[in-house]
Design a protein around this motif. Structure first.
Motif, short mmCIF file in Angstrom:
data_model
loop_
_atom_site.label_atom_id
_atom_site.label_comp_id
_atom_site.label_asym_id
_atom_site.label_seq_id
_atom_site.Cartn_x
_atom_site.Cartn_y
_atom_site.Cartn_z
N GLU A 67 53.95 22.16 67.74
CA GLU A 67 52.54 21.78 67.90
C GLU A 67 52.09 20.76 66.85
OE1 GLU A 67 48.73 21.58 69.58
OE2 GLU A 67 50.69 22.16 70.37
N SER A 118 56.97 25.84 67.51
CA SER A 118 56.51 25.43 68.84
C SER A 118 56.37 23.91 68.95
CB SER A 118 55.16 26.08 69.14
OG SER A 118 54.17 25.57 68.27
N ASP A 133 62.35 27.48 64.20
CA ASP A 133 61.58 28.67 63.84
C ASP A 133 61.81 29.03 62.37
OD1 ASP A 133 63.83 30.67 63.59
OD2 ASP A 133 64.08 30.13 65.70
#
Length: 182
Positions: free
Chosen positions: A111, A109, A86
């Protein structure tokens, strides 16, 4: 991924300093997209398994930081370090490493990393999902040169490092500059 591929379009949730806020934590959320980072620029992107980990902290991140001027001389506008961490972790790691030139990108995340085909399980180390180590030269959002470490797999017993090193990318950029000059 490979040379010629376009980077995936994702949104990164970042924390940026905003001195107008005052206080001990003058940061605010700012969403940035793939285009915000890569459009209209030639950049080096390197990704690693985790902030604060030994190889990343001892060799890879400092190596790119220490050679920043040469990368710029070879036509690189920015150098980005990405990890499946993060924004809080990435920002603190950069601060503790004394990083001033490299920009960190949090893929909290995973992604972007998943869509790059580089998301791996590191449960054997207690990490969960993380990025496989790789680097790329990216020109206006398109991969110009691709440098993944060998052995991409889940729960790899080692942490290969060399193909994605600053030295490897500098060699590529030097050769590319010579070919362009010829």
């Amino acid at each position: 991924m490979q040379a010629g591929a376009k980077l995936p379009d994702v949104t990164f949730h970042t924390r940026v300093r905003d001195d107008s806020l005052g206080g001990d934590n003058p940061f605010t959320w700012e969403d940035k997209t793939t285009a915000d980072y890569f459009a209209g620029k030639r950049v080096v992107l390197f990704a690693l398994p985790g902030a604060f980990t030994p190889t990343c902290s001892t060799y890879q991140l400092p190596g790119f930081e220490n050679n920043y001027a040469e990368f710029q001389d070879l036509g690189v506008d920015e150098i980005y370090c990405m990890s499946v961490n993060d924004s809080f972790v990435m920002n603190k790691w950069a601060q503790m490493q004394g990083i001033e030139k490299i920009k960190v990108i949090p893929d909290g995340s995973g992604e972007f990393t998943r869509r790059m085909g580089m998301l791996v399980r590191k449960d054997n180390l207690g990490f969960g999902l993380r990025s496989w180590r790789y680097a790329a030269v990216v020109n206006d959002g398109v991969i110009e040169a691709w440098f993944p470490e060998p052995g991409l797999c889940d729960n790899h017993g080692e942490d290969p490092y060399g193909v994605s090193s600053p030295e490897t990318l500098l060699n590529y950029l030097r050769d590319a500059a010579k070919q362009q000059a010829a």
